[in-house]
Write a protein that holds these residues in place. Sequence first.
Motif, PDB file in Angstrom:
ATOM      1  N   LEU A  64       0.855  -1.180   0.000  1.00  0.00           N
ATOM      2  CA  LEU A  64       0.000   0.000   0.000  1.00  0.00           C
ATOM      3  C   LEU A  64       0.896   1.236   0.000  1.00  0.00           C
ATOM      4  N   PRO A  65       0.318   2.416  -0.250  1.00  0.00           N
ATOM      5  CA  PRO A  65       1.146   3.626  -0.166  1.00  0.00           C
ATOM      6  C   PRO A  65       1.877   3.684   1.174  1.00  0.00           C
ATOM      7  N   GLN A  66       3.042   4.273   1.185  1.00  0.00           N
ATOM      8  CA  GLN A  66       4.004   4.269   2.296  1.00  0.00           C
ATOM      9  C   GLN A  66       3.416   4.333   3.698  1.00  0.00           C
ATOM     10  N   GLU A  67       2.593   5.313   3.967  1.00  0.00           N
ATOM     11  CA  GLU A  67       2.152   5.537   5.345  1.00  0.00           C
ATOM     12  C   GLU A  67       0.931   4.722   5.746  1.00  0.00           C
ATOM     13  N   HIS A  68       0.434   3.880   4.879  1.00  0.00           N
ATOM     14  CA  HIS A  68      -0.781   3.113   5.184  1.00  0.00           C
ATOM     15  C   HIS A  68      -0.471   1.628   5.340  1.00  0.00           C
ATOM     16  N   SER A  69      -1.095   1.004   6.341  1.00  0.00           N
ATOM     17  CA  SER A  69      -0.827  -0.415   6.582  1.00  0.00           C
ATOM     18  C   SER A  69      -1.996  -1.313   6.212  1.00  0.00           C
ATOM     19  N   ALA A  70      -3.214  -0.737   6.072  1.00  0.00           N
ATOM     20  CA  ALA A  70      -4.366  -1.574   5.735  1.00  0.00           C
ATOM     21  C   ALA A  70      -5.531  -0.733   5.235  1.00  0.00           C
ATOM     22  N   LEU A  71      -6.378  -1.390   4.433  1.00  0.00           N
ATOM     23  CA  LEU A  71      -7.628  -0.818   3.957  1.00  0.00           C
ATOM     24  C   LEU A  71      -8.756  -1.768   4.329  1.00  0.00           C
ATOM     25  N   LEU A  72      -9.811  -1.266   4.915  1.00  0.00           N
ATOM     26  CA  LEU A  72     -11.015  -2.046   5.163  1.00  0.00           C
ATOM     27  C   LEU A  72     -11.945  -1.767   3.993  1.00  0.00           C
ATOM     28  N   GLY A  73     -12.113  -2.766   3.107  1.00  0.00           N
ATOM     29  CA  GLY A  73     -12.810  -2.557   1.846  1.00  0.00           C
ATOM     30  C   GLY A  73     -14.251  -3.024   1.824  1.00  0.00           C
ATOM     31  N   LEU A  74     -14.852  -2.882   0.657  1.00  0.00           N
ATOM     32  CA  LEU A  74     -16.257  -3.217   0.480  1.00  0.00           C
ATOM     33  C   LEU A  74     -16.569  -4.692   0.659  1.00  0.00           C
ATOM     34  N   ASP A  75     -15.592  -5.571   0.461  1.00  0.00           N
ATOM     35  CA  ASP A  75     -15.872  -7.000   0.646  1.00  0.00           C
ATOM     36  C   ASP A  75     -16.403  -7.267   2.052  1.00  0.00           C
TER      37      ASP A  75
END
Length: 130
Positions: free
Chosen positions: A94-105
């Motif tokens: 992911l982009p440098q400063e981000h560790s996770a995305l909580l997505g639509l799934d």
Amino acid sequence: MNLFYDGQLITTSLIVTFRGEALKIDDVIVDTGSSHTVISPDILETIGVKYENGDTIYEAYGIGGSVPFYTKNMDKIQIDSFTIKDAQVDVGMLPQEHSALLGLDILKQYNFIIDLDKLELCPSMREKGD
């Protein structure tokens, strides 16, 4: 569960468990523009998550181009007091400063309600289709 807004992004925290090892991840972006929940491999390697033969690999496309990901099953994902057992996540950079995305799934399957006024994320009482 509480959401946080830094003026640009809405974030939350979650706990992932893989083969009995749990990890709390803060500053998880609540991303309704992401079709999948994605966690950085750098974060997950601390609990033993790594690519293994048989893991599904695909390429994700976005504004910045394409990035390879692989899919992994977590024992569970906990968002505040809400627990999702046998949850599938994508593992990729992911982009440098981000560790996770909580997505639509996850957001859509469990009918999460995002209350932007109260900055709360609430699962509905039923799964989609029930």
